[in-house]
Design a protein around this motif. Structure first.
Motif, PDB file in Angstrom:
ATOM      1  N   ARG A 177       0.390  -1.549   0.010  1.00 61.75           N
ATOM      2  CA  ARG A 177      -0.252   0.009   0.094  1.00 61.75           C
ATOM      3  C   ARG A 177       1.163   1.552   0.142  1.00 61.75           C
ATOM      4  O   ARG A 177      -0.053   2.973  -0.454  1.00 61.75           O
ATOM      5  N   THR A 178       2.414   0.949   0.499  1.00 59.59           N
ATOM      6  CA  THR A 178       2.978   2.228   0.814  1.00 59.59           C
ATOM      7  C   THR A 178       3.059   2.796  -0.052  1.00 59.59           C
ATOM      8  O   THR A 178       4.236   2.315  -1.113  1.00 59.59           O
ATOM      9  N   PHE A 179       3.151   4.543  -0.573  1.00 61.64           N
ATOM     10  CA  PHE A 179       3.620   5.231  -2.249  1.00 61.64           C
ATOM     11  C   PHE A 179       5.439   6.370  -1.242  1.00 61.64           C
ATOM     12  O   PHE A 179       4.992   5.807  -0.128  1.00 61.64           O
ATOM     13  N   ILE A 180       6.506   5.611  -2.265  1.00 59.93           N
ATOM     14  CA  ILE A 180       7.472   6.300  -1.895  1.00 59.93           C
ATOM     15  C   ILE A 180       7.711   7.420  -2.647  1.00 59.93           C
ATOM     16  O   ILE A 180       7.748   7.071  -3.451  1.00 59.93           O
ATOM     17  N   GLY A 181       7.880   8.716  -1.879  1.00 57.40           N
ATOM     18  CA  GLY A 181       8.397  10.107  -2.698  1.00 57.40           C
ATOM     19  C   GLY A 181       9.103  10.227  -2.576  1.00 57.40           C
ATOM     20  O   GLY A 181      10.229   9.728  -1.782  1.00 57.40           O
ATOM     21  N   ARG A 182       9.411  11.456  -2.260  1.00 61.30           N
ATOM     22  CA  ARG A 182      10.852  12.473  -1.939  1.00 61.30           C
ATOM     23  C   ARG A 182      10.376  14.067  -1.190  1.00 61.30           C
ATOM     24  O   ARG A 182       9.651  14.042  -2.359  1.00 61.30           O
ATOM     25  N   THR A 183      11.353  14.322  -0.420  1.00 62.22           N
ATOM     26  CA  THR A 183      11.914  15.396  -0.298  1.00 62.22           C
ATOM     27  C   THR A 183      11.920  16.284  -1.273  1.00 62.22           C
ATOM     28  O   THR A 183      12.482  16.110  -2.542  1.00 62.22           O
ATOM     29  N   TYR A 184      10.435  17.126  -1.572  1.00 62.67           N
ATOM     30  CA  TYR A 184      10.719  18.429  -2.561  1.00 62.67           C
ATOM     31  C   TYR A 184       9.976  18.156  -3.085  1.00 62.67           C
ATOM     32  O   TYR A 184       9.760  18.698  -4.828  1.00 62.67           O
TER      33      TYR A 184
ATOM     34  N   SER B  65      -1.125  15.526  -1.506  1.00 62.43           N
ATOM     35  CA  SER B  65      -0.073  16.949  -0.422  1.00 62.43           C
ATOM     36  C   SER B  65       1.471  15.726   0.693  1.00 62.43           C
ATOM     37  O   SER B  65       2.128  15.587   1.061  1.00 62.43           O
ATOM     38  N   SER B  66       0.456  14.101   1.168  1.00 65.40           N
ATOM     39  CA  SER B  66       1.228  13.724   1.804  1.00 65.40           C
ATOM     40  C   SER B  66       1.963  12.778   0.560  1.00 65.40           C
ATOM     41  O   SER B  66       2.939  12.182   1.077  1.00 65.40           O
ATOM     42  N   MET B  67       1.498  12.289  -0.144  1.00 64.80           N
ATOM     43  CA  MET B  67       2.478  12.272  -1.521  1.00 64.80           C
ATOM     44  C   MET B  67       3.553  12.538  -1.390  1.00 64.80           C
ATOM     45  O   MET B  67       4.817  12.114  -1.831  1.00 64.80           O
ATOM     46  N   GLY B  68       3.274  13.608  -1.660  1.00 70.15           N
ATOM     47  CA  GLY B  68       4.151  14.987  -1.967  1.00 70.15           C
ATOM     48  C   GLY B  68       5.811  14.857  -1.388  1.00 70.15           C
ATOM     49  O   GLY B  68       4.984  14.554   0.155  1.00 70.15           O
TER      50      GLY B  68
ATOM     51  N   HIS C 117       8.940   9.082   2.490  1.00 70.03           N
ATOM     52  CA  HIS C 117       9.505   9.645   1.141  1.00 70.03           C
ATOM     53  C   HIS C 117      11.161   9.777   2.305  1.00 70.03           C
ATOM     54  O   HIS C 117      11.666   8.697   2.459  1.00 70.03           O
ATOM     55  N   ILE C 118      11.624   9.832   0.137  1.00 73.85           N
ATOM     56  CA  ILE C 118      12.880   9.473   0.337  1.00 73.85           C
ATOM     57  C   ILE C 118      14.255  11.114  -0.091  1.00 73.85           C
ATOM     58  O   ILE C 118      13.166  12.246  -0.564  1.00 73.85           O
ATOM     59  N   SER C 119      14.971  10.701  -0.192  1.00 73.53           N
ATOM     60  CA  SER C 119      15.529  12.491  -0.323  1.00 73.53           C
ATOM     61  C   SER C 119      15.249  12.806  -1.394  1.00 73.53           C
ATOM     62  O   SER C 119      15.908  12.231  -2.643  1.00 73.53           O
ATOM     63  N   HIS C 120      15.270  14.424  -2.702  1.00 77.55           N
ATOM     64  CA  HIS C 120      15.026  14.883  -3.407  1.00 77.55           C
ATOM     65  C   HIS C 120      16.737  14.930  -3.619  1.00 77.55           C
ATOM     66  O   HIS C 120      17.609  14.617  -3.448  1.00 77.55           O
TER      67      HIS C 120
ATOM     68  N   ILE D 226       7.124   6.724  -6.334  1.00 79.43           N
ATOM     69  CA  ILE D 226       7.036   7.949  -7.620  1.00 79.43           C
ATOM     70  C   ILE D 226       7.510   9.360  -7.623  1.00 79.43           C
ATOM     71  O   ILE D 226       7.767   9.716  -6.520  1.00 79.43           O
ATOM     72  N   GLY D 227       7.875   9.744  -8.447  1.00 80.78           N
ATOM     73  CA  GLY D 227       8.680  10.383  -8.824  1.00 80.78           C
ATOM     74  C   GLY D 227       8.286  11.612 -10.030  1.00 80.78           C
ATOM     75  O   GLY D 227       7.802  10.672 -11.269  1.00 80.78           O
ATOM     76  N   GLU D 228       8.146  12.891  -9.920  1.00 83.72           N
ATOM     77  CA  GLU D 228       8.831  13.507 -11.310  1.00 83.72           C
ATOM     78  C   GLU D 228      10.015  13.586 -12.293  1.00 83.72           C
ATOM     79  O   GLU D 228      10.799  13.562 -11.559  1.00 83.72           O
ATOM     80  N   PRO D 229      10.345  13.245 -13.313  1.00 82.26           N
ATOM     81  CA  PRO D 229      10.973  12.661 -14.307  1.00 82.26           C
ATOM     82  C   PRO D 229      12.086  14.153 -13.635  1.00 82.26           C
ATOM     83  O   PRO D 229      13.789  13.585 -13.605  1.00 82.26           O
ATOM     84  N   VAL D 230      12.117  15.800 -14.174  1.00 83.89           N
ATOM     85  CA  VAL D 230      12.318  16.648 -13.322  1.00 83.89           C
ATOM     86  C   VAL D 230      11.758  17.396 -12.219  1.00 83.89           C
ATOM     87  O   VAL D 230      10.369  16.947 -11.849  1.00 83.89           O
ATOM     88  N   GLN D 231      12.355  17.481 -11.271  1.00 85.98           N
ATOM     89  CA  GLN D 231      11.918  17.598  -9.986  1.00 85.98           C
ATOM     90  C   GLN D 231      10.536  19.050 -10.731  1.00 85.98           C
ATOM     91  O   GLN D 231      11.740  20.857 -10.617  1.00 85.98           O
TER      92      GLN D 231
END
Ligand SMILES: *Cc1c(COP(=O)(O)O)cnc(C)c1O
Length: 459
Positions: free
Chosen positions: A145-152, A162-165, A183-186, A225-230
């Motif tokens: 269930r968990t989504f891992i996103g990134r700081t920033y 907003s939790s995902m971000g 989250h992990i680091s950007h 989940i990540g933006e290709p370029v943040q």
């Protein structure tokens, strides 16, 4: 042009009285008065005081084909005349919904052949959360269930998005995140890379994902989940080593890869999608913003065959959808927008001509300026890192408000340039910008940097 029915002061008074703005300090805005944008043409917006302002942000990263495009206006008008609305819940579809999904399938990376419509990037990301969790439960793994996103990271402003971000001020406002988001680091080499080369740092940043998956247990992790370029995080383009390593780790632990293409999609980085630029093979992708050049709101989730087929074959109904999923007029505008991007070879032009010119022109400004630590970005997205000291990579503290000051100086020079992430100024203009516009933008940006530097005694 909209008829000017009130004076600026009247508008400001009514705005103050009744209109609450997103991402705005309403007290500060009330004190100074809102800027009323009345019309726009090409790459310029105009305010109620008659100022002509170069829109270095394409609205909010969305107005790819520029303002005032007759084809988009006609497409919306024509569709509203024949069928202003119908839903796609009742075993029905409308022609523009079908046509747009077909067109998208021709553009998206291999295997991404199914599209679910939403009205904003936030809604599309909420859709992804629901589809992915459903997918894993159909496979007998309801704990994934968990989504891992990134700081920033920025994935929108609904409760889930907003939790995902990874925007700390957004998290702080709610006090707590929703459960099952991590989250992990950007991957920002300049601020986090230390003595590592960019490539070494890219691997290190990606391997935080492996550590996080092991910490949470792979059986509990649904997707990365990540933006290709943040984008909103400060135009952070990752080192070349980053995405391949992320991809490898996700495959190893059976974690889905979600590319949030809301900014990168439809040509911003010089390819149709950021996934093409960074060799990402997404299981799901989020699209919005430039999809309709912002003329009407529309978003979509692109779904890979291997995800869609599991849901399809299970045979049950998905309990999810929006009244305006695939609004016929918004779809018509999106189709006309894709037509323009194709016919005018805009994506190719970003890759081979105007993108490189934009980059080299801004690089010249950045290289010589004491205020600029680095220039980041890709294609027609540029991010200037504001620093106190280039030699030590010393970034301004948040309370020094360097980026806010710089935004004000840019505006005084009739340029929209936006603070983003950590003391960074972003330019992300309409994709139809010309060399002359780029020169004007570089000149105005430089003046804003000069004035900001002077205000800190750095020039
Ligand atoms: C803007 C943005 C969103 C949210 O889109 P909205 O239409 O504002 O809900 C999501 N992801 C990214 C990368 C964005 O830039």
């Amino acid at each position: 042009m909209v008829e000017q029915v009130r004076t600026t002061q009247q508008w400001q008074g009514l705005d103050r009285a009744h209109h609450m703005h997103p991402f705005t300090d309403s007290k500060a805005l009330a004190a100074r008065g809102t800027r009323v944008i009345t019309h726009a043409e090409g790459v310029y917006i105009y305010d109620s005081e008659g100022n002509k302002i170069l829109d270095g942000m394409a609205g909010l990263w969305c107005v790819a084909v520029g303002y005032g495009r007759r084809e988009l206006i006609d497409a919306a008008t024509k569709q509203m005349e024949v069928l202003p609305y119908y839903n796609s819940f009742f075993q029905s579809s409308t022609p523009t919904q079908i046509e747009l999904a077909h067109r998208l399938s021709e553009l998206t990376p291999a295997g991404v052949n199914h599209f679910f419509y939403a009205n904003s990037g936030s809604e599309a990301n909420d859709t992804i959360i629901r589809l992915v969790r459903y997918y894993w439960s159909l496979l007998g793994k309801p704990d994934k269930r968990t989504f891992i996103g990134r700081t920033y990271g920025y994935h929108g402003s609904t409760v889930a998005a907003s939790s995902m971000g990874g925007m700390a001020p957004m998290h702080a406002q709610d006090k707590k995140l929703l459960p099952d988001f991590a989250h992990i680091s950007h991957p920002h080499w300049y601020s986090l890379g230390g003595d590592l080369t960019r490539e070494e740092f890219g691997l290190k940043a990606a391997r935080e994902l492996e550590a996080k998956i092991l910490e949470l247990g792979a059986d509990n992790v649904a997707a990365f989940i990540g933006e290709p370029v943040q984008g909103a995080g400060g135009g952070i383009d990752p080192p070349s080593t980053y995405w391949p390593e992320i991809q490898r780790i996700c495959r190893k632990y059976d974690v889905l890869v979600v590319a949030d293409e809301v900014i990168c999609g439809f040509g911003r980085t010089g390819n149709w999608f950021g996934s093409d630029t960074y060799q990402i093979q997404p299981d799901l992708m989020t699209m919005a913003k430039a999809m309709s050049s912002g003329y009407l709101p529309i978003a979509a989730v692109g779904i890979h065959d291997r995800i869609f087929n599991v849901i399809h074959e299970s045979g049950g109904q998905i309990h999810h959808g929006y009244t305006y999923s695939g609004h016929p007029a918004a779809c018509a505008v999106a189709i006309a927008n894709l037509d323009i991007l194709r016919k005018e070879e805009i994506v190719e032009r970003v890759r081979t001509e105007i993108g490189p010119y934009f980059r080299s022109t801004l690089q010249e400004v950045a290289d010589k300026h004491p205020l600029i630590g680095e220039l980041r970005g890709a294609g027609l997205l540029a991010a200037f890192q504001l620093v106190k000291d280039r030699a030590t990579r010393n970034i301004f503290a948040p309370e020094e408000d360097a980026a806010i000051r710089c935004r004000e100086f840019a505006l005084q020079n009739n340029l929209i340039m936006r603070p983003a992430g950590r003391q960074t100024m972003v330019l992300s203009p309409p994709l139809v910008i010309t060399r002359a516009h780029v020169d004007e933008m570089a000149d105005k940006a430089k003046r804003a940097f000069d004035e900001t530097a002077k205000s800190f005694g750095l020039l």
